[in-house]
Design an enzyme around this catalytic site. Structure first.
Site, mmCIF file in Angstrom:
data_model
loop_
_atom_site.group_PDB
_atom_site.id
_atom_site.type_symbol
_atom_site.label_atom_id
_atom_site.label_comp_id
_atom_site.label_asym_id
_atom_site.label_seq_id
_atom_site.Cartn_x
_atom_site.Cartn_y
_atom_site.Cartn_z
ATOM 1 N N ASP A 36 70.985 23.677 -44.166
ATOM 2 C CA ASP A 36 70.375 22.853 -43.247
ATOM 3 C C ASP A 36 71.599 22.262 -42.585
ATOM 4 O O ASP A 36 72.607 21.714 -43.406
ATOM 5 C CB ASP A 36 69.500 21.904 -43.839
ATOM 6 N N CYS A 79 70.002 17.067 -28.334
ATOM 7 C CA CYS A 79 68.734 17.504 -27.965
ATOM 8 C C CYS A 79 67.934 16.246 -28.400
ATOM 9 O O CYS A 79 67.972 15.253 -28.821
ATOM 10 C CB CYS A 79 68.366 18.650 -28.860
ATOM 11 N N ASN A 135 62.646 11.190 -37.209
ATOM 12 C CA ASN A 135 62.999 12.628 -36.961
ATOM 13 C C ASN A 135 61.943 13.585 -36.762
ATOM 14 O O ASN A 135 62.027 14.800 -36.614
ATOM 15 C CB ASN A 135 63.986 13.159 -38.062
ATOM 16 N N ARG A 150 58.047 23.487 -38.820
ATOM 17 C CA ARG A 150 59.490 23.179 -39.423
ATOM 18 C C ARG A 150 59.598 21.899 -40.334
ATOM 19 O O ARG A 150 58.990 20.658 -39.928
ATOM 20 C CB ARG A 150 60.361 22.821 -38.183
ATOM 21 N N GLU A 185 70.142 19.395 -24.602
ATOM 22 C CA GLU A 185 68.542 20.055 -24.317
ATOM 23 C C GLU A 185 68.190 19.628 -23.027
ATOM 24 O O GLU A 185 68.308 18.478 -22.568
ATOM 25 C CB GLU A 185 67.701 19.382 -25.520
ATOM 26 N N SER A 206 74.251 27.846 -34.735
ATOM 27 C CA SER A 206 73.692 28.791 -35.567
ATOM 28 C C SER A 206 72.770 29.995 -35.070
ATOM 29 O O SER A 206 72.460 29.947 -33.903
ATOM 30 C CB SER A 206 72.448 27.911 -36.419
ATOM 31 N N TRP A 251 69.471 11.631 -40.354
ATOM 32 C CA TRP A 251 68.430 12.946 -40.936
ATOM 33 C C TRP A 251 68.651 12.985 -42.289
ATOM 34 O O TRP A 251 68.443 13.825 -42.983
ATOM 35 C CB TRP A 251 68.807 14.109 -40.270
ATOM 36 N N TYR A 272 58.591 19.157 -36.958
ATOM 37 C CA TYR A 272 57.809 19.641 -36.024
ATOM 38 C C TYR A 272 57.064 20.891 -36.305
ATOM 39 O O TYR A 272 57.583 21.928 -36.867
ATOM 40 C CB TYR A 272 58.393 19.844 -34.501
ATOM 41 N N HIS A 312 62.725 26.523 -29.204
ATOM 42 C CA HIS A 312 61.812 26.317 -30.073
ATOM 43 C C HIS A 312 60.561 27.161 -29.919
ATOM 44 O O HIS A 312 59.670 26.942 -30.595
ATOM 45 C CB HIS A 312 61.521 24.715 -29.913
#
Length: 769
Positions: free
Chosen positions: A502, A657, A122, A528, A679, A446, A574, A525, A708
């Site tokens: 989350d 994504c 991830n 994040r 994405e 979101s 995740w 990333y 992003h």
């Protein structure tokens, strides 16, 4: 003696200091000098942790302000001209490539480079993006040299970590409008590696870790054949360069064993013996007569304690074949993928905490295993006995087994994986009830998580406000989000998810079978970070999880309201999954829990339900074959089990994504979702073509802008993207939405971007009445 080694250490710090520093710098609240100072402080702190744990071989250059591949992009000058023309400071150029940069007053408006998942993790890396006739230039004072010297000055001798030349190019792509095959640039790139290795040797480095993780893939012939000449050239440097430890991870290398046999002049080979312990015999047989094996026996990807008995047996097998001086005990991969330390977890149940090991603890595990093999079990008897007790505790705990869940799984039938009618029947009913216009607009779920939302959530968690006060606050946030969507004139609304911390943790906290940390943060990333839940036992849903908020939003909304759920594969991937039960079993348990939630949402009057599966691609086995086929079967079955309990008029959406799914598109189609959102904004339309080639019959929303990045796309930019989509998709198929959720964005940029998006959609409605 058997030495101990770590392939890489987490960067963020015990309290996410790096995240806070970089975000402060982006907000102009921290100077460049102070940002660089904080990076140096964290590096020194992390080297000292490993040294104090007794690690013999400590990595350097595993630190990055954003991404380690992006570090190499800048170091080798693989920088598209759009990032060089504004004469930005190196650190600002670096961040512009990673996250985009928009400064209208200075005439700067550049999107970020493409970012995709690092193998099946991830973590996200920035793709090297090459031009035709690409040139390379090694930066002055290369980062690996600078950081090696930093450690040396602190009295710590490190092994620099570098991404290998073949993997660097193989993981790259041609820039938009370019036709270069990245691997064809290898001969131009290798002299920079030679120069870099010479500089490291001159600085005092005795060994260097060169990561070539693409060796776990099924490689194209031109990539596979590149290894031998590349490493012959680097090996020819002899004593002018450090000794090379070539590292692979996340899979086995047996299918590329001929490559390893051609690299016997290298000092050492590292393999992942957690993911694929069975490769040990064949790899050791392929080593040169003096070559060293780095045995990755401590899991760099999960949080479970290492079973010392099993790990020591693996290492001793290697020692019997090679001798103690030719074996290094190591983590399976970098520890980048694990939380920093278990020491900060003050609220974990003591029984469960005893089963876990984070990066700091894993450093001690590596050292303990090396010492046990070198000096014998008596030298670490206390640690071995404690570890054995932990293993037994977990295996026998009632927390891991729920008979009711197991019995329900046994009753799952094939029909439970199928909708009541095929898509044409369903979409006809949905169009009649939802009454949506052509090119319907929506968001992925979101909306911005403001500082006030985080403050109120924290107060509620700490008991500083009552449940009633918190619920009223959430209702007010939902009201505000719906009002904004009305003003924007979106077609399908969402409630904005203000109550959610989350997209996986929120659900895990409402499911039995999960455990949670306070500070188990892992970099996803850039800045994040995520705090993955931990699957500790059989999973079930004791009560509805999202129905109250979605039902309330639907009751005050004039437009269709979309319920938002995270799919079973993403919940699994995740999280930190169990390592004692196959992942297909855990996925089915999650699917049954989500099936109950989907049905309850429909009963509550929510007739558009999105079940996100962005991690479906991430979980795909890295090589083709039976393992991949089996995975796709149980992954698709899990999604269908979760979503097939509703009536025809309820519209099921799913979102993907970082979804390079061209090679397994049949599985995406097999999900049988009514609407897919993907994405797409940085994919150069490569994903769209597959929908034409495979004659995809259902609806799709390719993202029209990158969420992003803080930059705001113009209305014309979005129109251009939609026009490009219409080359591949029919107007009646096309939904208009952003790339992903808007949680990490600010409201000002969100409203501006969505205004442009809605206006672009309305323009195309006028063109296709």
């Amino acid at each position: 003696m058997v030495q101990s080694s770590i392939l890489g250490f987490p960067r963020m710090g015990a309290n996410r200091e790096l995240k806070k520093a970089t975000e402060a710098y982006w907000a102009d609240k921290l100077s460049q000098e102070d940002l660089l100072k904080e990076g140096k402080r964290l590096r020194l702190e992390h080297w000292k942790i490993q040294k104090d744990a007794g690690i013999d071989i400590i990595p350097s250059n595993d630190f990055a302000f954003y991404d380690q591949v992006l570090d190499h992009i800048q170091m080798f000058g693989v920088i598209p001209e759009r990032y060089t023309k504004n004469n930005l400071a190196p650190i600002d150029q670096y961040f512009a490539m990673g996250r985009g940069l928009q400064k209208p007053d200075q005439g700067i408006d550049v999107p970020s480079l493409e970012m995709v998942k690092w193998f099946d993790s991830n973590y996200h890396y920035v793709k090297p993006t090459l031009q035709d006739n690409q040139t390379f230039k090694l930066s002055e004072n290369p980062k690996p040299v600078v950081e090696f010297k930093e450690a040396k000055e602190a009295g710590i001798n490190t092994r620099p970590v570098i991404l290998g030349p073949v993997s660097f190019l193989a993981l790259g792509k041609a820039d938009r409008g370019q036709s270069i095959e990245p691997i064809s640039a290898l001969d131009k790139l290798l002299p920079l590696y030679e120069d870099l290795l010479k500089q490291l040797k001159a600085a005092g480095a005795e060994t260097v870790q060169i990561d070539e993780p693409v060796l776990v893939f099924d490689l194209q012939s031109e990539i596979k054949s590149a290894f031998k000449p590349a490493y012959e050239k680097l090996g020819a440097l002899g004593s002018a360069a450090p000794k090379i430890v070539l590292a692979t991870y996340f899979g086995d290398v047996v299918h590329n064993i001929d490559v390893l046999k051609s690299l016997q002049s290298l000092y050492a080979i590292h393999i992942d013996l957690v993911r694929n312990p069975e490769q040990l015999d064949e790899v050791t047989a392929a080593l040169g007569s003096q070559q060293v094996l780095s045995a990755g026996v401590v899991d760099g990807r999960n949080i479970w304690k290492t079973n010392f008995k099993k790990a020591i047996e693996v290492v001793e097998t290697a020692v019997q074949k090679l001798g103690k001086d030719r074996v290094i005990v190591a983590t399976s991969s970098s520890l980048l993928h694990t939380p920093h330390s278990l020491d900060s977890e003050k609220k974990l149940d003591a029984e469960i905490a005893d089963w876990f090991s984070f990066a700091v603890q894993k450093a001690s595990e590596v050292a303990t295993i090396a010492k046990a093999v070198t000096d014998g079990p008596a030298a670490v008897r206390e640690q071995l006995e404690a570890n054995a007790k932990s293993m037994q505790s977990r295996a026998s705990s009632k927390r891991t087994n729920n008979q009711t869940v197991k019995e329900r799984q046994q009753k799952v039938t094939e029909q439970m994986h199928n909708r009541l009618a095929p898509f044409p029947t369903r979409i006809a009913e949905q169009e009649k009830s939802l009454k949506l216009p052509k090119f319907p607009t929506t968001t992925i779920g979101s909306f911005p998580q403001t500082k006030e939302i985080r403050i109120q959530r924290n107060k509620f968690t700490k008991g500083e406000i009552t449940a009633e006060e918190y619920e009223k606050f959430i209702e007010k946030e939902i009201q505000d989000v719906i009002k904004i969507q009305e003003e924007l004139d979106l077609d399908v609304f969402v409630h904005g998810e203000p109550e959610r911390n989350d997209m996986v943790q929120y659900f895990g906290e409402r499911l039995d079978g999960y455990a949670f940390t306070q500070n188990g943060w892992v970099q996803s990333y850039g800045s994040r970070c995520v705090r993955p839940p931990i699957v500790v036992g059989d999973i079930s849903r004791p009560a509805p999880m999202t129905v109250k908020e979605s039902k309330y939003a639907a009751s005050i909304s004039p437009r269709p309201m979309k319920g938002m759920l995270t799919g079973p594969i993403t919940c699994l991937r995740w999280s930190f999954p169990r390592d004692d039960v196959h992942q297909s079993v855990q996925a089915q348990q999650l699917a049954l829990a989500l099936r109950d939630e989907v049905v309850d949402l429909e009963k509550a009057g929510v007739y558009v339900i999105q079940v996100d599966e962005p991690a479906l691609r991430e979980g795909l086995p890295l090589r083709s074959g039976k393992e991949r086929t089996d995975y796709l079967k149980w992954a698709v079955d899990s999604f269908r089990l979760a979503t097939s309990g509703v009536q025809n008029g309820t519209q099921i959406h799913s979102h993907f994504c970082y979804s390079e799914f061209q090679d397994f598109f049949y599985a995406i189609a097999a999900l049988d979702a009514d609407v897919l959102s993907i994405e797409n904004s940085k994919s150069d339309a490569k994903l769209l073509k597959v929908f034409v080639d495979e004659a995809y019959p259902r609806h799709i929303g390719p993202g029209v802008y990158d969420i992003h990045s803080p930059r705001i796309p113009s209305e014309q930019e979005i129109k251009d993207r939609i026009a490009e989509m219409l080359k591949y998709l029919k107007p009646e198929q096309l939904w208009i939405d952003p790339d992903c959720g808007l949680k990490t964005r600010q409201w000002k940029e969100t409203k501006a971007a969505l205004t442009n998006m809605v206006n672009a959609a309305k323009y195309f409605r006028s063109q296709y009445p």
